[in-house]
Design an enzyme around this catalytic site. Structure first.
Site, PDB file in Angstrom:
ATOM      1  N   ASP A  96       0.824  -1.208   0.000  1.00 41.04           N
ATOM      2  CA  ASP A  96       0.000   0.000   0.000  1.00 41.04           C
ATOM      3  C   ASP A  96       0.857   1.257   0.000  1.00 41.04           C
ATOM      4  O   ASP A  96       0.564   2.219  -0.724  1.00 41.04           O
ATOM      5  CB  ASP A  96      -0.918  -0.022   1.228  1.00 41.04           C
ATOM      6  N   ASP A 103      -9.187  -2.178   2.343  1.00 40.97           N
ATOM      7  CA  ASP A 103      -8.952  -1.550   3.643  1.00 40.97           C
ATOM      8  C   ASP A 103      -9.982  -1.989   4.677  1.00 40.97           C
ATOM      9  O   ASP A 103      -9.831  -1.679   5.859  1.00 40.97           O
ATOM     10  CB  ASP A 103      -8.972  -0.027   3.502  1.00 40.97           C
TER      11      ASP A 103
END
Length: 356
Positions: A186, A250
């Site tokens: 990420d 997420d």
């Protein structure tokens, strides 16, 4: 760096709704995974219904995700209609999976007759299940026609819950390995991809809109979105800057950790029907530490985005906020080794499993 008073924006309806929705979806995904696992164990077909990731499979997830990002970054316009069709089918099946327990509960409470009408994929298909499937495809069709953000969120949440229920982690060791890899993944694709590819790959893919024969531009349900002015006249399908967004990853990735510790909590004490009511023999349940950490990490990520006025890799904040408390508390309780290596329930344990 923006002044600190800008953080008052987090008290607006859109950020508050985003945080509450993400926390609810993450916990709901873990709870559904627990219930689904017990259903499959009772039916003795868990191996056919879910995938338990081993070390090599967990390591492949960031690699395959990176390849998918690049593929969508360079070829999105060429495969957008194919992606839309695939997403529509996946959304309908995920929504069916999420709604089925509630429909079956209502059927049993009302005593409705539900005869078998056909067999599909070696499984019986009832009349109510057929009607529910039609309803799910109707909701997907409404999303295709309108592209409304509420329908987008509904389908995205369904995909998240179905993914967490069917893809499992065996222990904290594999979970920590996966989260650490996705932590780096990420950060790289949000902060450093522009140096190598000329654009922020993660943001570009997240904000791209697919095309289909019905709707000119369509947001795919790979994220949940909320208008920044939740009570204003924001038109879905407008500028993506008018929306706050959070990727499904997420929510789904932390939810896999929550599902793991929720199953661990449940194995520790099975005397109550609901995991919400089970008193822990050694203090609070791990699920509450993980869920609280997730909420804190998500608020921190949003605050960092407000202060820096730039996209933030949410897993940068969510991974330490969720995994850290679990490891620390389990070490204090001398349960880290059991969580780290994982324990599979034996046949006697399965006999005690009850439906939540």
């Amino acid at each position: 760096m923006e002044p600190l008073w800008k953080l008052l924006y987090l008290l607006e309806p859109a950020p508050v709704t985003l945080v509450l929705t993400a926390v609810a979806v993450t916990f709901g995904s873990a709870l559904r995974a627990l219930n689904y696992g017990k259903e499959m164990e009772r039916n003795r077909d868990l191996s056919e219904a879910s995938i338990t990731l081993d070390r090599s499979q967990a390591l492949m997830i960031p690699i395959m995700s990176s390849c998918s990002l690049l593929l969508m970054f360079y070829l999105f316009s060429s495969v957008s209609q194919l992606l839309t069709a695939f997403t529509a089918v996946a959304s309908a099946s995920s929504l069916f999976f999420c709604l089925s327990p509630y429909v079956m509960y209502l059927k049993s409470q009302l005593g409705l007759p539900d005869p078998f009408v056909s067999r599909c994929c070696s499984k019986s298909f009832t009349r109510i299940q057929g009607l529910l499937l039609l309803l799910c495809f109707g909701i997907v069709a409404a999303w295709l026609v309108s592209g409304h953000w509420i329908l987008n969120n509904l389908l995205g949440i369904s995909i998240c819950i179905a993914f967490v229920s069917h893809v499992r982690l065996q222990n904290i060791k594999i979970c920590a390995m996966l989260l650490a890899c996705l932590f780096v993944y990420d950060i790289f694709w949000v902060f450093f991809s522009e140096r190598f590819f000329g654009a922020n790959v993660m943001v570009s893919v997240a904000t791209q809109q697919a095309s289909n024969p019905v709707h000119t531009k369509l947001e795919l349900p790979v994220k949940i979105v909320f208008p920044r002015n939740l009570f204003g006249g924001v038109v879905p399908g407008g500028n993506s800057a008018d929306f706050m967004m959070l990727g499904l990853g997420d929510m789904a990735i932390p939810a896999m950790l929550l599902a793991l510790v929720l199953c661990f909590d449940h194995r520790k004490s099975r005397d109550s029907v609901s995991p919400l009511d089970i008193p822990s023999a050694k203090g609070h349940k791990y699920i509450w530490y993980a869920l609280s950490g997730y909420a804190i990490g998500l608020v921190t990520a949003l605050a960092a985005g407000v202060l820096t006025h730039s996209p933030q890799p949410a897993l940068l904040y969510l991974v330490p906020a969720t995994l850290g408390p679990i490891i620390f508390v389990s070490w204090i309780r001398k349960e880290l080794a059991e969580l780290w290596e994982g324990t599979m329930p034996d046949q006697n344990d399965k006999a005690h499993l009850t439906e939540v």
